[in-house]
Enzyme design. Structure first.
Site, PDB file in Angstrom:
ATOM      1  N   ARG A   1      -5.156   0.884  -6.964  1.00 56.44           N
ATOM      2  CA  ARG A   1      -3.902   1.431  -6.429  1.00 56.44           C
ATOM      3  C   ARG A   1      -3.379   2.566  -7.308  1.00 56.44           C
ATOM      4  O   ARG A   1      -2.670   3.442  -6.843  1.00 56.44           O
ATOM      5  CB  ARG A   1      -2.818   0.344  -6.353  1.00 56.44           C
ATOM      6  CG  ARG A   1      -3.074  -0.748  -5.328  1.00 56.44           C
ATOM      7  CD  ARG A   1      -1.809  -1.582  -5.121  1.00 56.44           C
ATOM      8  NE  ARG A   1      -2.070  -2.856  -4.479  1.00 56.44           N
ATOM      9  CZ  ARG A   1      -2.180  -3.054  -3.166  1.00 56.44           C
ATOM     10  NH1 ARG A   1      -2.044  -2.047  -2.343  1.00 56.44           N
ATOM     11  NH2 ARG A   1      -2.409  -4.250  -2.677  1.00 56.44           N
TER      12      ARG A   1
ATOM     13  N   ASP B   1      -5.313   1.888  10.689  1.00 57.30           N
ATOM     14  CA  ASP B   1      -6.747   1.702  10.906  1.00 57.30           C
ATOM     15  C   ASP B   1      -6.930   1.195  12.335  1.00 57.30           C
ATOM     16  O   ASP B   1      -6.997   1.995  13.270  1.00 57.30           O
ATOM     17  CB  ASP B   1      -7.227   0.713   9.824  1.00 57.30           C
ATOM     18  CG  ASP B   1      -8.706   0.482   9.817  1.00 57.30           C
ATOM     19  OD1 ASP B   1      -9.457   1.332  10.285  1.00 57.30           O
ATOM     20  OD2 ASP B   1      -9.147  -0.581   9.322  1.00 57.30           O
TER      21      ASP B   1
ATOM     22  N   GLY C   1       0.773  -1.249   0.000  1.00 60.04           N
ATOM     23  CA  GLY C   1       0.000   0.000   0.000  1.00 60.04           C
ATOM     24  C   GLY C   1       0.793   1.282   0.000  1.00 60.04           C
ATOM     25  O   GLY C   1       0.307   2.313  -0.464  1.00 60.04           O
TER      26      GLY C   1
ATOM     27  N   PHE D   1     -13.875   3.324   3.928  1.00 61.84           N
ATOM     28  CA  PHE D   1     -12.877   2.519   3.230  1.00 61.84           C
ATOM     29  C   PHE D   1     -12.373   3.322   2.036  1.00 61.84           C
ATOM     30  O   PHE D   1     -13.150   3.698   1.159  1.00 61.84           O
ATOM     31  CB  PHE D   1     -13.458   1.177   2.779  1.00 61.84           C
ATOM     32  CG  PHE D   1     -12.387   0.268   2.278  1.00 61.84           C
ATOM     33  CD1 PHE D   1     -11.586  -0.427   3.164  1.00 61.84           C
ATOM     34  CD2 PHE D   1     -12.144   0.148   0.917  1.00 61.84           C
ATOM     35  CE1 PHE D   1     -10.558  -1.238   2.705  1.00 61.84           C
ATOM     36  CE2 PHE D   1     -11.120  -0.665   0.457  1.00 61.84           C
ATOM     37  CZ  PHE D   1     -10.329  -1.355   1.357  1.00 61.84           C
ATOM     38  N   VAL D   2     -11.072   3.603   2.028  1.00 63.37           N
ATOM     39  CA  VAL D   2     -10.511   4.470   0.993  1.00 63.37           C
ATOM     40  C   VAL D   2      -9.586   3.686   0.064  1.00 63.37           C
ATOM     41  O   VAL D   2      -8.998   2.672   0.459  1.00 63.37           O
ATOM     42  CB  VAL D   2      -9.749   5.672   1.610  1.00 63.37           C
ATOM     43  CG1 VAL D   2     -10.716   6.610   2.311  1.00 63.37           C
ATOM     44  CG2 VAL D   2      -8.667   5.214   2.570  1.00 63.37           C
TER      45      VAL D   2
END
Ligand code: 5GP
Length: 195
Positions: free
Chosen positions: A175, A113, A54, A162-163
């Site tokens: 992505r 998170d 990520g 949720f991003v």
């Protein structure tokens, strides 16, 4: 593919997402974070530790915003869980290429998170005896925290959504969006149906 067809494809991906932070807003914040990290480490010789997958885009931009000598290394982590929830059970899928003993490490993470992944990572890195460890996270969702981890360099604090985009995925997609946005429930449902 023609230019027009390409534009239609790109627009259809972007339609799945409500923009939260534009490309320009992210670039500005990344410049500020780079300056902040440089000021905190005047001696340089940092190791930027990019947590894959990520943070790969964030780390690439952040590295260029830090005007200091540094090394970059990557740690592949995968969290067992559903498509939008992490379980806190973490597996190292690819390890650092060099020891970090005695090094000043800045972990570069996309989002914190529940904090479970980062808590695991901090424990794991401590066994390797770095001189110091700081966290630089692009995003934090404090309302979901189960463990509070100290985030020395923070991009944006976001509500419980949720991003995706700018490195963040949903089921390995999105992505490549240049901005961060909230994935529409309709897009989550469509992916769940395999369409
Ligand atoms: P935590 O262990 O703090 O709950 O979650 C950390 C990891 O879960 C992040 O590195 C990221 O991979 C994933 N994650 C948590 N929230 C989100 C989100 O809103 N969007 C995406 N794409 N991934 C998330």
């Amino acid at each position: 593919m023609s230019d027009a067809a390409f534009q239609r494809r790109a627009a259809s991906i972007e339609d799945d997402v409500d923009v939260l932070y534009s490309q320009e807003a992210i670039a500005q914040r990344v410049r500020e974070l780079g300056a902040e990290i440089a000021a905190a480490h005047p001696g340089g010789d940092l190791v930027l530790l990019s947590v894959l997958k990520g943070s790969f885009i964030f780390a690439a931009d952040l590295a260029r915003a830090i005007p200091l000598p540094l090394r970059i290394d990557f740690l592949g982590l995968s969290s067992y869980g559903g498509k939008t929830e992490s379980s806190g059970v973490v597996k190292i899928t690819s390890d650092l290429t060099r020891p970090i003993e005695g090094a000043h490490v800045v972990i570069v993470e996309d989002i914190i998170d529940t904090g479970l992944t980062m808590a695991y990572l901090l424990d794991n890195l401590a066994t390797r005896h770095p001189a110091s460890v700081e966290i630089c996270a692009l995003l934090e969702k404090p309302s979901r925290a189960q463990i509070r981890v100290p985030i020395q360099h923070k991009g944006f604090v976001i509500p419980d959504h949720f991003v995706v985009g700018y490195g963040l995925d949903f089921d390995e997609r999105y992505r490549n969006l240049p901005f961060v946005g909230i994935l529409k429930p309709s897009a989550q449902r469509a992916a769940g149906n395999g369409s």
